[in-house]
Design a protein around this motif. Structure first.
Motif, PDB file in Angstrom:
ATOM      1  N   GLU A 236       0.828  -1.210   0.000  1.00 18.52           N
ATOM      2  CA  GLU A 236       0.000   0.000   0.000  1.00 18.52           C
ATOM      3  C   GLU A 236       0.860   1.256   0.000  1.00 18.52           C
ATOM      4  N   TRP A 237       1.935   1.258   0.768  1.00 21.08           N
ATOM      5  CA  TRP A 237       2.853   2.403   0.806  1.00 21.08           C
ATOM      6  C   TRP A 237       4.274   1.899   0.606  1.00 21.08           C
ATOM      7  N   THR A 238       5.071   2.670  -0.105  1.00 22.19           N
ATOM      8  CA  THR A 238       6.472   2.320  -0.285  1.00 22.19           C
ATOM      9  C   THR A 238       7.320   3.571  -0.106  1.00 22.19           C
ATOM     10  N   PRO A 239       8.523   3.450   0.493  1.00 24.33           N
ATOM     11  CA  PRO A 239       9.360   4.644   0.700  1.00 24.33           C
ATOM     12  C   PRO A 239      10.074   5.043  -0.588  1.00 24.33           C
ATOM     13  N   VAL A 240      10.225   6.334  -0.787  1.00 18.54           N
ATOM     14  CA  VAL A 240      10.983   6.874  -1.920  1.00 18.54           C
ATOM     15  C   VAL A 240      11.862   8.006  -1.408  1.00 18.54           C
ATOM     16  N   ILE A 241      12.921   8.288  -2.142  1.00 19.97           N
ATOM     17  CA  ILE A 241      13.768   9.431  -1.802  1.00 19.97           C
ATOM     18  C   ILE A 241      12.969  10.707  -2.045  1.00 19.97           C
ATOM     19  N   ASP A 242      12.797  11.488  -1.032  1.00 22.45           N
ATOM     20  CA  ASP A 242      11.989  12.698  -1.151  1.00 22.45           C
ATOM     21  C   ASP A 242      12.583  13.628  -2.207  1.00 22.45           C
ATOM     22  N   GLY A 243      11.762  14.005  -3.186  1.00 20.76           N
ATOM     23  CA  GLY A 243      12.185  14.926  -4.227  1.00 20.76           C
ATOM     24  C   GLY A 243      12.889  14.271  -5.394  1.00 20.76           C
TER      25      GLY A 243
END
Length: 463
Positions: A92-99
């Motif tokens: 449902e949610w996955t982390p990504v590098i912000d920006g």
């Protein structure tokens, strides 16, 4: 703790590691979630009708194997709907590098800019969270699709800012790189020009992007799912062989095999403005199946499920139109409303060349046959002889586009068998009883037990 709009709590890569988060590639992620669904007896293919024993098992095996997939089938078989359902197998949610431009995982930056930021910031690298709905990209292949659309091109603004033309950071990424760590769907794949297919080949296999004479190695992590018409994909040679070879699975889709599945698709997808009794929906389902088997129809084009869905909506609209003019509060579709679909929807069917000028006659004949079959199925065992006798001894029954349910019921003979018809067809309100009675009358006419006459004003007389 997870917020419905922003995702889980970690906001830096250090916090992410401390939380115990484990990185998985897109295909591993889908495999893991599919296995969990199968073990938990959860259906991940909600809303997909008629594929349980054919297409779905093949697709599940392909996803477990980590294969890119192409779905082959005629129009309106639910290929795109099925592709979009795969999104439910993502986290449902996955982390990504912000920006980050490509939404890279904080543990695995791939663009020069993200690699540099990760090295400079270390555990302070900011993290944001992306919902699975944002990890799906879809493109309808058209002849004018460019390499820049799918892969990327040089961004003149970045060059104007002072960067050299050979700098990889001058690239404006296309659809496929921007779908990094997600699903890319390409509908009607053979319609892509060959040079575009070659560009996709590089992305899928070599994992590099070639733009304006220089290459950028990007270990892209995408699941590519495409759809195509079998004739275009397998016979006409409109797809290059190396690209075809890269797909690990070719899965044939089909129209619903069982009548119940056909009906289920119509009831699930149609957005109706009036009540359509189940037996009339069955008529439309049978009508669609008759068209798919008719020698007068070009079966290479197929008869889309959208035809049956549009037919259901058109019949409901006809009922609403009559109800508004007649002052009815609860519009219910009747047999008289079926005639509206022939004129309105004939453009959705491709006929053989020899049938030019006979389109309406073919559609009308097949609709009557579908109605007769539905009447036999739903009223079989009901002795309608007393109704036939009452019509012979009394006056005719008048219906039509401007005849309300109350008027139709007032004109019916008083015979006990009509109560049996109402019970068999589940008719409780006046509108439902009028629809059921008209269905029985039409069944008698198609069985050649009573007569029927229609005039140009839309009035129909049974007797």
């Amino acid at each position: 703790m997870t917020d419905a709009s922003t995702g889980p709590a970690p906001t830096t890569v250090g916090e992410l590691r401390a939380s115990g988060h484990v990185y998985r590639g897109i295909k591993d992620e889908i495999r893991h979630n599919l296995i969990a669904a199968l073990r938990g007896d959860i259906d991940p293919w909600e809303g997909i009708q008629g594929f349980d024993d054919t297409v779905i098992p093949q697709l599940e095996r392909a996803l477990l194997a980590g294969h890119d997939v192409v779905l082959l089938g005629e129009r309106g078989q639910g290929k795109t709907r099925l592709i979009r359902t795969i999104v439910g197998l993502l986290d449902e949610w996955t982390p990504v590098i912000d920006g980050a431009e490509l939404g890279e995982h904080p543990y695995h930056p791939i663009t020069p800019a993200s690699v540099r930021r990760a090295a400079e910031l270390g555990d302070d690298l900011p993290v944001s969270w992306r919902h699975r709905d944002d990890r799906y990209s879809e493109k309808l292949a058209t002849p004018d699709t460019s390499v820049g659309d799918l892969v990327g091109d040089v961004d003149p603004i970045k060059v104007a800012e002072g960067r050299s033309l050979g700098d990889p950071e001058t690239i404006h990424f296309g659809l496929i790189p921007r779908a990094h760590r997600g699903i890319v769907a390409v509908n009607e794949l053979p319609d892509l020009a060959e040079r575009i297919q070659v560009a996709m080949l590089n992305v899928m296999e070599e994992r590099d992007i070639q733009v304006r004479g220089y290459s950028l190695r990007l270990p892209l992590d995408v699941l590519l799912v495409a759809s195509a018409n079998p004739e275009d994909y397998t016979n006409r040679g409109r797809i290059i062989t190396p690209l075809k070879d890269r797909f690990g699975a070719e899965i044939r889709t089909h129209y619903p095999i069982d009548l119940d599945d056909e009906v289920a698709v119509i009831e699930q997808e149609a957005d109706t403005v009036a009540s359509v009794p189940p037996y009339l929906t069955e008529v439309l389902a049978r009508f669609t199946r008759e068209l798919r088997e008719s020698s007068s129809v070009d079966q290479r084009s197929g008869v889309s499920a959208r035809f049956a869905i549009a037919a259901q909506e058109t019949v409901a609209a006809s009922a609403l139109h009559r109800a508004v003019l007649g002052g009815e509060e609860l519009p219910v579709a009747r047999v008289v409303d079926l005639d509206s679909i022939v004129e309105v929807l004939r453009g959705k069917v491709e006929f053989e060349a020899g049938e030019e000028g006979r389109e309406l006659a073919v559609l009308g004949h097949l609709l009557r046959r579908a109605t007769a079959d539905a009447a036999r199925e739903n009223l079989g065992g009901v002795d309608l002889g007393p109704l036939v006798a009452a019509l012979e001894q009394g006056g005719p029954v008048v219906t039509g586009e401007d005849v309300s349910a109350e008027q139709l019921l007032d004109g019916l003979p008083e015979v006990h068998v009509l109560a049996e018809v109402y019970e068999r067809l589940g008719a409780d309100t006046d509108g439902e009883r009028a629809s059921a009675a008209e269905f029985a009358l039409e069944g008698l006419y198609l069985a050649r037990r009573i007569g029927k006459e229609s005039d140009d004003s839309g009035q129909t007389v049974y007797g």
